[in-house]
Design an enzyme around this catalytic site. Structure first.
Site, mmCIF file in Angstrom:
data_model
loop_
_atom_site.group_PDB
_atom_site.id
_atom_site.type_symbol
_atom_site.label_atom_id
_atom_site.label_comp_id
_atom_site.label_asym_id
_atom_site.label_seq_id
_atom_site.Cartn_x
_atom_site.Cartn_y
_atom_site.Cartn_z
ATOM 1 N N SER A 197 0.813 -1.212 0.000
ATOM 2 C CA SER A 197 0.000 0.000 0.000
ATOM 3 C C SER A 197 0.849 1.265 0.000
ATOM 4 C CB SER A 197 -0.929 0.016 1.215
ATOM 5 O OG SER A 197 -1.878 -1.026 1.140
ATOM 6 N N THR A 231 -1.444 4.364 3.290
ATOM 7 C CA THR A 231 -2.099 5.122 2.220
ATOM 8 C C THR A 231 -2.243 6.598 2.548
ATOM 9 O OG1 THR A 231 -3.228 3.152 1.415
ATOM 10 C CG2 THR A 231 -4.132 5.280 0.754
ATOM 11 N N HIS A 242 -6.559 -9.756 3.839
ATOM 12 C CA HIS A 242 -5.455 -10.387 4.569
ATOM 13 C C HIS A 242 -5.973 -11.475 5.512
ATOM 14 C CE1 HIS A 242 -2.058 -8.050 3.218
ATOM 15 N NE2 HIS A 242 -2.678 -6.912 3.473
ATOM 16 N N HIS A 297 -1.056 -9.637 -0.891
ATOM 17 C CA HIS A 297 -1.533 -8.921 -2.064
ATOM 18 C C HIS A 297 -1.275 -9.749 -3.318
ATOM 19 C CE1 HIS A 297 -0.500 -4.976 0.305
ATOM 20 N NE2 HIS A 297 -1.483 -5.668 0.860
#
Length: 365
Positions: free
Chosen positions: A82, A135, A263, A329
């Site tokens: 991220s 983020t 996750h 991811h």
């Protein structure tokens, strides 16, 4: 069969369908004055589809007819994190996994939020994670590692961001250096509030900014009672417009915990967070429709979980048989939706860094 999926294959070059019920769209005569970037962290096509089928085959995202796909890889890995993904959006540069607002050589890169501030625009950040998380941090901080939450918190004091809303108050108050950054924020004319004050009761003076903490650490998940993102997003957009009617504003809103559900390989967690984010999308699209000068971009930094909807799922009943390929991811392309003046620039397939370039061009920065 599914409108969103068909749009992703067609990449229609079009303006958005202004079909909200809260007023008529005012056709702009020039580019957008305001940009709202909405990031569903970890939100790939399957996450969106699961939300769609769990919500009677309907999402606010469908109001956008301009749709594209972005390539999410970072400078050092086909599978981004991220921090690198958000830094690409914020700065227009690929960087290594874990980087916050810095390039591969760990040198600071100017962010779209900082450029907007320099141009006299109002700015804001809203998240359902800690506000120092990867983020939101990538738009306002410059640190070599995403785990440096306390250093990232200090970076907030080096900016002129008008408002920020999210968790992580302890990184500002319960610190190893014994600094109380909430006290320092007050000295910088920030009103420091928390969830005890509803957004409809916050009336900022012209000289005041807002630091609004939704949790001491990470906010809880939607399934356990978190319920602030739609109201926070709507409040932020309305407040920033009021504060900068002439120069415009830049606002980033993150649905952070879609990623956390991925996750955890927890489909219910994912779906509840997608629907919370989509409710916020609806609020923001209503705002943009009324305003007529706001470009809304909705995307993701990456996909999380290798999430899939499998055989045996039943759309009518909202019963989904889901599966995962990973607890991390993936490198899958993720969608981009756009609404408002300048939306057509976001169709096609392109690098995640182009989000920055397109926002910068739209705002004339």
């Amino acid at each position: 069969m599914i409108r969103i999926i068909s749009l992703l294959f067609l990449f229609s070059f079009s303006t958005c369908r202004y079909a909200a019920t809260s007023g008529e769209y005012v056709s702009p005569t020039k580019g957008p004055k305001n940009v709202i970037l909405m990031i569903g962290d970890g939100m790939g096509i399957s996450q969106i589809t699961a939300g769609l089928f769990s919500n009677r085959n309907k999402l606010n995202l469908e109001r956008c007819e301009t749709v594209g796909l972005i390539k999410t890889y970072s400078s050092d890995n086909l599978v981004t994190d991220s921090a690198a993904g958000a830094t690409a959006f914020a700065t227009g540069k690929k960087t290594y996994n874990g980087a916050i607002g810095v390039g591969p050589l760990k040198r600071p890169l100017p962010t779209i939020l900082e450029l907007a501030e320099q141009d006299g625009m109002a700015t804001g950040l809203v998240a359902t994670s800690e506000i120092t998380h990867a983020t939101p941090a990538s738009f306002i901080a410059h640190q070599p590692s995403r785990i440096q939450h306390q250093d990232i918190a200090v970076d907030f004091l080096q900016t002129e961001v008008d408002l920020f809303i999210g968790g992580g108050r302890n990184y500002f108050k319960e610190r190893t250096d014994n600094r109380d950054l909430t006290y320092e924020l007050k000295g910088l004319q920030y009103r420091v509030l928390d969830l005890n004050t509803p957004f409809d009761q916050i009336k900022l003076e012209d000289y005041e900014n807002l630091a609004y903490f939704t949790a001491d650490d990470a906010p809880t998940r939607k399934l356990k009672g978190r319920d602030y993102l739609p109201a926070a997003g709507d409040y932020a957009a309305r407040t920033l417009r009021q504060r900068s009617e002439e120069n415009g504003f830049f606002l980033m809103i993150e649905g952070s915990q879609i990623d956390w559900g991925g996750h955890a390989n927890n489909a219910d967690y994912i779906i509840s967070e997608v629907l919370d984010f989509d409710e916020t999308v609806g609020k923001i699209l209503d705002f943009a429709q009324r305003d007529g000068e706001t470009l809304v971009i909705i995307t993701a930094d990456h996909e999380t979980g290798g999430f899939a909807i499998n055989k045996g799922s039943k759309m009518a009943a909202g019963e989904l048989k889901t599966g995962f390929t990973t607890g991390g991811h993936t490198a899958a392309l993720v969608p981009v939706f756009a609404f408002g003046p300048g939306a057509e620039a976001f169709s096609g397939i392109y690098e995640n860094t182009a989000i920055f370039d397109k926002m910068k061009a739209a705002l004339g920065l």
